[in-house]
Enzyme design. Sequence first.
Site, PDB file in Angstrom:
ATOM      1  N   HIS A 265      24.404  38.914  41.922  1.00  0.00           N
ATOM      2  CA  HIS A 265      24.966  38.847  40.569  1.00  0.00           C
ATOM      3  C   HIS A 265      24.332  37.727  39.747  1.00  0.00           C
ATOM      4  CE1 HIS A 265      28.193  41.321  42.294  1.00  0.00           C
ATOM      5  NE2 HIS A 265      28.443  41.671  41.052  1.00  0.00           N
TER       6      HIS A 265
ATOM      7  N   LYS B 210      28.681  34.190  37.523  1.00  0.00           N
ATOM      8  CA  LYS B 210      29.803  34.748  38.276  1.00  0.00           C
ATOM      9  C   LYS B 210      30.409  33.674  39.179  1.00  0.00           C
ATOM     10  CE  LYS B 210      31.105  38.624  41.258  1.00  0.00           C
ATOM     11  NZ  LYS B 210      32.301  38.975  40.477  1.00  0.00           N
TER      12      LYS B 210
ATOM     13  N   THR C  28      39.301  42.792  37.279  1.00  0.00           N
ATOM     14  CA  THR C  28      39.016  41.444  37.802  1.00  0.00           C
ATOM     15  C   THR C  28      38.945  41.432  39.326  1.00  0.00           C
ATOM     16  OG1 THR C  28      40.347  40.702  35.936  1.00  0.00           O
ATOM     17  CG2 THR C  28      39.798  39.043  37.589  1.00  0.00           C
TER      18      THR C  28
ATOM     19  N   ASP D  23      45.013  35.843  25.457  1.00  0.00           N
ATOM     20  CA  ASP D  23      43.997  34.793  25.580  1.00  0.00           C
ATOM     21  C   ASP D  23      44.711  33.460  25.688  1.00  0.00           C
ATOM     22  OD1 ASP D  23      41.962  33.007  25.386  1.00  0.00           O
ATOM     23  OD2 ASP D  23      40.982  33.977  23.679  1.00  0.00           O
TER      24      ASP D  23
ATOM     25  N   THR E  93      33.520  44.236  44.358  1.00  0.00           N
ATOM     26  CA  THR E  93      32.871  45.481  44.781  1.00  0.00           C
ATOM     27  C   THR E  93      32.538  45.419  46.272  1.00  0.00           C
ATOM     28  OG1 THR E  93      31.856  45.554  42.598  1.00  0.00           O
ATOM     29  CG2 THR E  93      30.938  47.044  44.243  1.00  0.00           C
TER      30      THR E  93
HETATM   31  N1  LIG Z   1      35.497  46.052  37.399  1.00  0.00           N
HETATM   32  C1  LIG Z   1      34.285  45.918  36.911  1.00  0.00           C
HETATM   33  O1  LIG Z   1      33.527  46.898  36.785  1.00  0.00           O
HETATM   34  C2  LIG Z   1      33.814  44.560  36.515  1.00  0.00           C
HETATM   35  C3  LIG Z   1      34.581  43.491  36.817  1.00  0.00           C
HETATM   36  N2  LIG Z   1      34.177  42.235  36.469  1.00  0.00           N
HETATM   37  C4  LIG Z   1      35.115  41.170  36.810  1.00  0.00           C
HETATM   38  O2  LIG Z   1      35.835  40.851  35.643  1.00  0.00           O
HETATM   39  C5  LIG Z   1      36.200  39.467  35.668  1.00  0.00           C
HETATM   40  C6  LIG Z   1      35.717  38.810  34.386  1.00  0.00           C
HETATM   41  O3  LIG Z   1      34.307  38.820  34.390  1.00  0.00           O
HETATM   42  P1  LIG Z   1      33.489  38.211  33.166  1.00  0.00           P
HETATM   43  O4  LIG Z   1      33.952  38.827  31.891  1.00  0.00           O
HETATM   44  O5  LIG Z   1      32.064  38.265  33.535  1.00  0.00           O
HETATM   45  O6  LIG Z   1      34.004  36.689  33.233  1.00  0.00           O
HETATM   46  P2  LIG Z   1      34.064  35.625  32.069  1.00  0.00           P
HETATM   47  O7  LIG Z   1      34.217  34.299  32.730  1.00  0.00           O
HETATM   48  O8  LIG Z   1      32.952  35.855  31.110  1.00  0.00           O
HETATM   49  O9  LIG Z   1      35.426  35.995  31.304  1.00  0.00           O
HETATM   50  C7  LIG Z   1      36.701  35.773  31.782  1.00  0.00           C
HETATM   51  C8  LIG Z   1      37.556  35.384  30.583  1.00  0.00           C
HETATM   52  O10 LIG Z   1      38.927  35.371  30.971  1.00  0.00           O
HETATM   53  C9  LIG Z   1      39.525  34.240  30.360  1.00  0.00           C
HETATM   54  N3  LIG Z   1      40.734  33.927  31.098  1.00  0.00           N
HETATM   55  C10 LIG Z   1      40.861  33.326  32.309  1.00  0.00           C
HETATM   56  N4  LIG Z   1      42.158  33.262  32.640  1.00  0.00           N
HETATM   57  C11 LIG Z   1      42.858  33.824  31.625  1.00  0.00           C
HETATM   58  C12 LIG Z   1      44.251  34.053  31.387  1.00  0.00           C
HETATM   59  N5  LIG Z   1      45.173  33.655  32.248  1.00  0.00           N
HETATM   60  N6  LIG Z   1      44.597  34.697  30.239  1.00  0.00           N
HETATM   61  C13 LIG Z   1      43.681  35.087  29.369  1.00  0.00           C
HETATM   62  N7  LIG Z   1      42.352  34.875  29.504  1.00  0.00           N
HETATM   63  C14 LIG Z   1      41.958  34.253  30.635  1.00  0.00           C
HETATM   64  C15 LIG Z   1      38.447  33.178  30.399  1.00  0.00           C
HETATM   65  O11 LIG Z   1      38.650  32.213  29.413  1.00  0.00           O
HETATM   66  P3  LIG Z   1      39.011  30.665  29.687  1.00  0.00           P
HETATM   67  O12 LIG Z   1      38.836  30.396  31.152  1.00  0.00           O
HETATM   68  O13 LIG Z   1      38.071  29.937  28.802  1.00  0.00           O
HETATM   69  O14 LIG Z   1      40.427  30.583  29.225  1.00  0.00           O
HETATM   70  C16 LIG Z   1      37.210  34.016  30.041  1.00  0.00           C
HETATM   71  O15 LIG Z   1      37.054  34.104  28.641  1.00  0.00           O
HETATM   72  C17 LIG Z   1      35.566  38.890  36.935  1.00  0.00           C
HETATM   73  O16 LIG Z   1      36.523  38.859  37.971  1.00  0.00           O
HETATM   74  C18 LIG Z   1      34.475  39.887  37.267  1.00  0.00           C
HETATM   75  O17 LIG Z   1      34.211  39.928  38.634  1.00  0.00           O
HETATM   76  C19 LIG Z   1      33.028  42.020  35.806  1.00  0.00           C
HETATM   77  C20 LIG Z   1      32.201  43.053  35.492  1.00  0.00           C
HETATM   78  C21 LIG Z   1      32.520  44.425  35.848  1.00  0.00           C
HETATM   79  O1  LIG Z   2      31.268  39.485  37.748  1.00  0.00           O
HETATM   80  C1  LIG Z   2      30.584  40.516  37.596  1.00  0.00           C
HETATM   81  O2  LIG Z   2      29.605  40.564  36.847  1.00  0.00           O
HETATM   82  C2  LIG Z   2      31.000  41.715  38.316  1.00  0.00           C
HETATM   83  N1  LIG Z   2      32.092  41.679  38.993  1.00  0.00           N
HETATM   84  C3  LIG Z   2      32.668  42.750  39.719  1.00  0.00           C
HETATM   85  C4  LIG Z   2      32.713  42.398  41.194  1.00  0.00           C
HETATM   86  O3  LIG Z   2      33.117  41.270  41.523  1.00  0.00           O
HETATM   87  O4  LIG Z   2      32.371  43.235  42.018  1.00  0.00           O
HETATM   88  C5  LIG Z   2      32.006  44.072  39.425  1.00  0.00           C
HETATM   89  C6  LIG Z   2      30.524  43.991  39.233  1.00  0.00           C
HETATM   90  O5  LIG Z   2      29.939  43.702  40.465  1.00  0.00           O
HETATM   91  C7  LIG Z   2      30.174  42.943  38.208  1.00  0.00           C
END
Ligand SMILES: NC(=O)C1=CN([C@@H]2O[C@H](COP(=O)(O)OP(=O)(O)OC[C@H]3O[C@@H](n4cnc5c(N)ncnc54)[C@H](OP(=O)(O)O)[C@@H]3O)[C@@H](O)[C@H]2O)C=CC1
Ligand SMILES: O=C(O)C1=N[C@H](C(=O)O)C[C@H](O)C1
Length: 255
Positions: free
Chosen positions: A150, A154, A95, A36, A161
């Site tokens: 979404h 986002k 991500t 983090d 996806t």
């Molecule tokens: N593969 C899947 O099935 C899914 C993928 N996703 C993807 O996951 C990613 C995260 O989504 P989501 O949780 O909604 O996003 P959020 O913005 O809620 O969370 C991302 C977190 O990552 C932190 N962060 C950013 N850069 C860093 C770093 N270098 N080191 C550590 N922490 C860091 C941010 O904190 P801060 O910026 O405050 O430091 C924030 O807390 C997105 O790209 C999304 O598209 C989402 C849902 C499903």
């Molecule tokens: O940010 C999201 O919420 C999600 N991100 C992933 C994407 O970019 O496809 C997976 C899912 O769609 C949810």
Amino acid sequence: MTMIRVAVAGPRGRMGALAVETMITGREFLLVGVLDRKMAESSNMLAGSVPIYTDMLTLVDEAKPDVLVELTSHESVYPNTRDAIMNGIRPVVGTSGLTVDQIGKLSELSREHGIGCILAPNFSIGAVLLMKFAAMAVKYMPDAEIIELHHDGKKEYPSGTASLTARMMAEAAGSQEGGDAPDGRGTDVAGIPVHSVRLPGLVSHQEVLFGGEGQLLSLRHDSFSRQSYMSGMVLAVKEVMNRDCLIDGLDKIIG
Ligand SMILES: NC(=O)C1=CN([C@@H]2O[C@H](COP(=O)(O)OP(=O)(O)OC[C@H]3O[C@@H](n4cnc5c(N)ncnc54)[C@H](OP(=O)(O)O)[C@@H]3O)[C@@H](O)[C@H]2O)C=CC1
Ligand SMILES: O=C(O)C1=N[C@H](C(=O)O)C[C@H](O)C1
């Protein structure tokens, strides 16, 4: 039973927080640390006992994870994944935002180091099936567009996806060159227009539309809760332990 030592990058995020919970409760896993960049001032531990690291090298040295679950942002995903592979840690990348060029570089690095890496832009089985069905359908109905919808939190577009879906469709249709999508109608991914909707109330949804003479085929997947991603994430964390190169998409794992 040997437990898999897991670290989660992005533990304060919507997905990261759920991944932390899943790794803590999963009997096959030991959550050895989180990455983090903004460590909480009041504590350097998460859930009382999981160390919080602000840099990858200290995480590697002290926590010695087998796997890094990467759930940060499009800016951090490439350096984190690259550094994990270079330090012998297997990344499971959820991500979005890796470019085709970056995926190529990570693939080379992964092969060079003999370290497994799984890219899973969507961990939910329904979304993975939708991608496979879309790749199947495009061979018969080549006129297609993608709509991804979404939540309004986002940041990136198009979604990971939708990007992988378009790349899989282009590959199946034998048209990886791209560049056919008309200007101003969505983002061109591998020649397929992708339309991005961001609205409150939504979670994650995708529709692939195929048009033909006098007909329309719609393929749709909806995630109503982030719990839909957890079984795929668990599968990927276990599976990456058996791999020695990069796997681009969970579809290559479920067969
Ligand atoms: N593969 C899947 O099935 C899914 C993928 N996703 C993807 O996951 C990613 C995260 O989504 P989501 O949780 O909604 O996003 P959020 O913005 O809620 O969370 C991302 C977190 O990552 C932190 N962060 C950013 N850069 C860093 C770093 N270098 N080191 C550590 N922490 C860091 C941010 O904190 P801060 O910026 O405050 O430091 C924030 O807390 C997105 O790209 C999304 O598209 C989402 C849902 C499903
Ligand atoms: O940010 C999201 O919420 C999600 N991100 C992933 C994407 O970019 O496809 C997976 C899912 O769609 C949810």
